[in-house]
Motif scaffolding. Structure first.
Motif, PDB file in Angstrom:
ATOM      1  N   GLU A   1       5.180  -5.399 -17.655  1.00 32.23           N
ATOM      2  CA  GLU A   1       5.171  -6.860 -17.827  1.00 32.23           C
ATOM      3  C   GLU A   1       6.299  -7.298 -18.753  1.00 32.23           C
ATOM      4  OE1 GLU A   1       0.609  -8.357 -17.253  1.00 32.23           O
ATOM      5  OE2 GLU A   1       1.323  -7.963 -19.278  1.00 32.23           O
ATOM      6  N   ALA A   2       6.429  -6.569 -19.878  1.00 30.86           N
ATOM      7  CA  ALA A   2       7.472  -6.912 -20.851  1.00 30.86           C
ATOM      8  C   ALA A   2       8.856  -6.819 -20.218  1.00 30.86           C
ATOM      9  CB  ALA A   2       7.375  -6.000 -22.065  1.00 30.86           C
ATOM     10  N   ALA A   3       9.001  -5.916 -19.228  1.00 30.60           N
ATOM     11  CA  ALA A   3      10.298  -5.755 -18.551  1.00 30.60           C
ATOM     12  C   ALA A   3      10.446  -6.729 -17.374  1.00 30.60           C
ATOM     13  CB  ALA A   3      10.461  -4.313 -18.072  1.00 30.60           C
ATOM     14  N   GLY A   4       9.400  -7.539 -17.130  1.00 37.91           N
ATOM     15  CA  GLY A   4       9.506  -8.561 -16.089  1.00 37.91           C
ATOM     16  C   GLY A   4       8.950  -8.150 -14.732  1.00 37.91           C
ATOM     17  N   TYR A   5       8.085  -7.130 -14.692  1.00 35.51           N
ATOM     18  CA  TYR A   5       7.507  -6.673 -13.425  1.00 35.51           C
ATOM     19  C   TYR A   5       5.993  -6.881 -13.427  1.00 35.51           C
ATOM     20  CZ  TYR A   5      12.090  -4.702 -12.869  1.00 35.51           C
ATOM     21  OH  TYR A   5      13.452  -4.565 -12.774  1.00 35.51           O
ATOM     22  N   ASP A   6       5.423  -6.916 -12.220  1.00 41.01           N
ATOM     23  CA  ASP A   6       4.002  -7.216 -12.071  1.00 41.01           C
ATOM     24  C   ASP A   6       3.193  -5.932 -11.889  1.00 41.01           C
ATOM     25  OD1 ASP A   6       1.494  -8.095 -11.458  1.00 41.01           O
ATOM     26  OD2 ASP A   6       2.026  -8.848  -9.448  1.00 41.01           O
ATOM     27  N   PRO A   7       2.463  -5.483 -12.918  1.00 41.82           N
ATOM     28  CA  PRO A   7       1.729  -4.219 -12.804  1.00 41.82           C
ATOM     29  C   PRO A   7       0.544  -4.301 -11.833  1.00 41.82           C
ATOM     30  CG  PRO A   7       1.226  -5.286 -14.898  1.00 41.82           C
ATOM     31  CD  PRO A   7       2.291  -6.102 -14.255  1.00 41.82           C
ATOM     32  N   ASP A   8       0.079  -5.527 -11.516  1.00 45.88           N
ATOM     33  CA  ASP A   8      -1.028  -5.649 -10.558  1.00 45.88           C
ATOM     34  C   ASP A   8      -0.591  -5.297  -9.140  1.00 45.88           C
ATOM     35  OD1 ASP A   8      -2.759  -6.394 -12.549  1.00 45.88           O
ATOM     36  OD2 ASP A   8      -2.291  -8.538 -12.338  1.00 45.88           O
ATOM     37  N   ALA A   9       0.722  -5.264  -8.916  1.00 40.18           N
ATOM     38  CA  ALA A   9       1.223  -4.953  -7.571  1.00 40.18           C
ATOM     39  C   ALA A   9       1.266  -3.453  -7.292  1.00 40.18           C
ATOM     40  CB  ALA A   9       2.632  -5.537  -7.403  1.00 40.18           C
ATOM     41  N   LEU A  10       1.124  -2.614  -8.333  1.00 42.99           N
ATOM     42  CA  LEU A  10       1.260  -1.160  -8.156  1.00 42.99           C
ATOM     43  C   LEU A  10       0.326  -0.639  -7.075  1.00 42.99           C
ATOM     44  CD1 LEU A  10       1.345   0.131 -11.880  1.00 42.99           C
ATOM     45  CD2 LEU A  10       3.277  -0.353 -10.369  1.00 42.99           C
ATOM     46  N   GLY A  11       0.812   0.325  -6.286  1.00 40.20           N
ATOM     47  CA  GLY A  11      -0.054   0.936  -5.284  1.00 40.20           C
ATOM     48  C   GLY A  11       0.722   1.669  -4.212  1.00 40.20           C
ATOM     49  N   PRO A  12       0.014   2.337  -3.309  1.00 36.41           N
ATOM     50  CA  PRO A  12       0.675   3.114  -2.254  1.00 36.41           C
ATOM     51  C   PRO A  12       1.476   2.215  -1.314  1.00 36.41           C
ATOM     52  CG  PRO A  12      -1.692   2.977  -1.846  1.00 36.41           C
ATOM     53  CD  PRO A  12      -1.449   2.389  -3.209  1.00 36.41           C
ATOM     54  N   ASP A  13       2.494   2.787  -0.705  1.00 42.08           N
ATOM     55  CA  ASP A  13       3.415   2.000   0.118  1.00 42.08           C
ATOM     56  C   ASP A  13       3.701   2.741   1.422  1.00 42.08           C
ATOM     57  OD1 ASP A  13       5.048  -0.097   0.734  1.00 42.08           O
ATOM     58  OD2 ASP A  13       6.258   0.024  -1.102  1.00 42.08           O
ATOM     59  N   PRO A  14       2.646   3.003   2.222  1.00 43.27           N
ATOM     60  CA  PRO A  14       2.852   3.819   3.428  1.00 43.27           C
ATOM     61  C   PRO A  14       3.778   3.161   4.453  1.00 43.27           C
ATOM     62  CG  PRO A  14       0.608   2.918   3.373  1.00 43.27           C
ATOM     63  CD  PRO A  14       1.234   2.625   2.038  1.00 43.27           C
ATOM     64  N   GLU A  15       3.770   1.802   4.530  1.00 40.23           N
ATOM     65  CA  GLU A  15       4.651   1.137   5.504  1.00 40.23           C
ATOM     66  C   GLU A  15       6.110   1.436   5.170  1.00 40.23           C
ATOM     67  OE1 GLU A  15       2.426  -0.613   3.635  1.00 40.23           O
ATOM     68  OE2 GLU A  15       0.829  -1.050   5.085  1.00 40.23           O
ATOM     69  N   ARG A  16       6.418   1.376   3.880  1.00 44.53           N
ATOM     70  CA  ARG A  16       7.798   1.651   3.444  1.00 44.53           C
ATOM     71  C   ARG A  16       8.193   3.081   3.789  1.00 44.53           C
ATOM     72  NH1 ARG A  16      11.379  -0.591   0.106  1.00 44.53           N
ATOM     73  NH2 ARG A  16       9.935  -2.322  -0.157  1.00 44.53           N
ATOM     74  N   LEU A  17       7.310   4.022   3.485  1.00 44.71           N
ATOM     75  CA  LEU A  17       7.635   5.426   3.758  1.00 44.71           C
ATOM     76  C   LEU A  17       7.763   5.680   5.257  1.00 44.71           C
ATOM     77  CD1 LEU A  17       5.447   7.305   1.118  1.00 44.71           C
ATOM     78  CD2 LEU A  17       7.918   6.900   1.089  1.00 44.71           C
ATOM     79  N   ALA A  18       6.960   4.963   6.044  1.00 46.29           N
ATOM     80  CA  ALA A  18       6.978   5.178   7.504  1.00 46.29           C
ATOM     81  C   ALA A  18       8.318   4.772   8.122  1.00 46.29           C
ATOM     82  CB  ALA A  18       5.839   4.389   8.165  1.00 46.29           C
ATOM     83  N   ARG A  19       9.064   3.935   7.411  1.00 48.43           N
ATOM     84  CA  ARG A  19      10.367   3.494   7.931  1.00 48.43           C
ATOM     85  C   ARG A  19      11.481   4.495   7.636  1.00 48.43           C
ATOM     86  NH1 ARG A  19      10.471  -2.770   5.799  1.00 48.43           N
ATOM     87  NH2 ARG A  19       9.049  -3.628   7.352  1.00 48.43           N
TER      88      ARG A  19
ATOM     89  N   ASP B   1       3.454   4.802 -28.734  1.00 52.13           N
ATOM     90  CA  ASP B   1       3.161   3.669 -29.624  1.00 52.13           C
ATOM     91  C   ASP B   1       1.912   2.911 -29.209  1.00 52.13           C
ATOM     92  OD1 ASP B   1       5.454   4.168 -31.142  1.00 52.13           O
ATOM     93  OD2 ASP B   1       6.707   3.043 -29.726  1.00 52.13           O
ATOM     94  N   GLY B   2       1.176   3.449 -28.225  1.00 48.47           N
ATOM     95  CA  GLY B   2      -0.045   2.791 -27.775  1.00 48.47           C
ATOM     96  C   GLY B   2       0.189   1.673 -26.758  1.00 48.47           C
ATOM     97  N   VAL B   3       1.417   1.543 -26.258  1.00 50.12           N
ATOM     98  CA  VAL B   3       1.709   0.521 -25.239  1.00 50.12           C
ATOM     99  C   VAL B   3       1.368   1.094 -23.862  1.00 50.12           C
ATOM    100  CG1 VAL B   3       3.503  -0.928 -24.199  1.00 50.12           C
ATOM    101  CG2 VAL B   3       3.589  -0.388 -26.646  1.00 50.12           C
ATOM    102  N   THR B   4       0.541   0.354 -23.107  1.00 49.66           N
ATOM    103  CA  THR B   4       0.176   0.854 -21.781  1.00 49.66           C
ATOM    104  C   THR B   4       1.293   0.570 -20.785  1.00 49.66           C
ATOM    105  OG1 THR B   4      -0.851  -1.229 -21.141  1.00 49.66           O
ATOM    106  CG2 THR B   4      -2.277   0.423 -22.219  1.00 49.66           C
ATOM    107  N   LEU B   5       1.271   1.319 -19.669  1.00 53.91           N
ATOM    108  CA  LEU B   5       2.281   1.103 -18.616  1.00 53.91           C
ATOM    109  C   LEU B   5       2.268  -0.340 -18.110  1.00 53.91           C
ATOM    110  CD1 LEU B   5       4.413   2.281 -16.602  1.00 53.91           C
ATOM    111  CD2 LEU B   5       2.500   2.756 -15.082  1.00 53.91           C
TER     112      LEU B   5
END
Ligand code: ZN
Length: 405
Positions: free
Chosen positions: A155-173, A146-150
């Protein structure tokens, strides 16, 4: 737990599920996950990529054992693909608490976001972002039908898309990730086993075959004068089936485009897409190579030109051998189960994460072998066996000594 999830996102006509990422149905599934975490007094968090986590013990201690899967679905998907792994994770924790297990490693339960890629066309978005194999820029450009971007959808679902990115600290645990999943084939049904351990995700790819001939009148053009691309295409479909059978692989022409696509015209172009998967790179190369050379022969015989383009390719994913053997050992010695080790032709979050951390998969028998369809099924007894097997695995990996007598 199963009864609570069952009505969420279910279509009344098909009986299948439409739980696409960041829609209302997905939101209901995610609310359910949060409730389950809190009902068990687990520490609940959502990571920067929208994946949900529930923790027993402090993940900062490191070497955590994590299990889980996904709750989203393909269009008109079945009930088991994804949710079985998440429900089994909570049920296995309940089972271990019932056994009085004493945990020596943090235990995590995860729901990865947007695994199926049904809405934005790319599978495993949550785990790819976390592993860093999908960049935030690439994710920001994903757009639905429908042309809606991720970013707008998140955002519409209440999450912050600017936060997206790799999470090596999390994986390292995380010291080990084990995903339980309904089998998407009939290997366990055929071998008579309830549970299997994954060995690898088979290499797979898509190739586009363009057969170019000459458009002409279907009534007035003599057979001998035609350059009809449909004929070598048809022979190539049969060759793909033959070569796949010889190699123990699969090969499918499931999509075709024809020009001019007229009922009374010899076509000028037949474009067919080949999807092929095999146990290893060598047999995949040999199947596709054989199909291509057969196609060239048929094309030449009909005076038709052929171009073959590889459109996508995913190499083999070998699951961690130490973890895989450990799972087979735990399940073999503790339960007396025979545990076949299976390859699979389907992609999973566990495959994405296998490049960063040791991962393993458990499969639960699916007697229909059907997947990505409402006909997907697992018997209750087999699901319970899956929960017990997962509990045994988690106990073997994360507890000091077996609490059972
Ligand atoms: Zn799945």
């Amino acid at each position: 737990m199963w009864a609570e999830l069952l009505p969420v996102g279910r279509g009344s006509a098909s009986g299948g599920y439409r739980r696409y990422a960041w829609t209302a149905a997905d939101g209901e599934c995610r609310a359910w996950f949060e409730e389950q975490a809190k009902a068990r007094a687990l520490d609940y968090e959502v990571d920067r990529n929208g994946n949900q986590w529930a923790w027993l013990g402090d993940p900062a201690a490191g070497d955590a054992v994590v299990t889980g899967s996904h709750l989203d679905s393909v269009p008109d998907g079945g009930a088991f693909d994804g949710p079985l792994g998440v429900v089994s994770a909570f049920a296995a924790l309940d089972e271990l608490r019932g056994r009085g297990a004493r945990f020596t490693r943090p235990l995590g339960i995860v729901n990865f976001g947007d695994e199926e890629g049904a809405r934005f066309g790319l599978a495993c978005v949550g785990s790819r972002l976390t592993a860093g194999t999908l960049t935030p820029d690439q994710a920001h450009r994903l757009t639905d039908g429908d042309g809606v971007t991720l970013p707008r959808a998140m955002e519409a679902a209440g999450y912050d898309p600017d936060a997206l990115g790799p999470d090596p600290e999390r994986l390292a645990r995380i010291g080990a990730f084990v995903e339980l999943h309904v089998e998407q084939g009939r290997a366990l049904d055929l071998s008579g086993d309830r549970i299997g351990v994954a060995s690898a995700i088979r290499p797979h790819g898509r190739w586009r075959f363009d057969f170019r001939g000459e458009a002409n009148h279907a009534g007035t053009t003599r057979l001998a004068d035609r350059r009809d691309p449909m004929l070598p295409y048809a022979e190539t479909v049969l060759a793909a089936r033959r070569e796949a059978a010889l190699a123990g692989a699969v090969a499918t022409f499931g999509k075709i485009a024809v020009e001019p696509n007229g009922v009374n015209a010899v076509p000028s172009l037949v474009r067919g897409w080949l999807d092929s998967r095999a146990v290893d790179q060598e047999s995949l190369d040999s199947v596709v190579g054989a199909v291509e050379s057969a196609a060239r022969e048929y094309a030449a015989a009909h005076g038709v030109d052929l171009d073959v383009v590889r459109e996508s390719f995913t190499p083999v994913v070998e699951f961690d051998h130490v973890l895989r053997d450990e799972l087979a050992r735990i399940l073999g010695t503790d339960t007396g189960l025979t545990v076949p080790v299976l390859g699979t032709g389907a992609g999973h979050d566990a495959g994405i994460l296998s490049g960063s951390i040791p991962t393993a998969m458990l499969f639960v028998r699916n007697p229909t072998g059907v997947s990505h369809s409402p006909a997907e099924f697992a018997a209750e007894d087999d699901c319970v066996a899956g929960v017990r097997a997962l509990a045994d695995v988690l106990e073997g990996l994360a507890c000091k000594e077996p609490a059972r007598g």
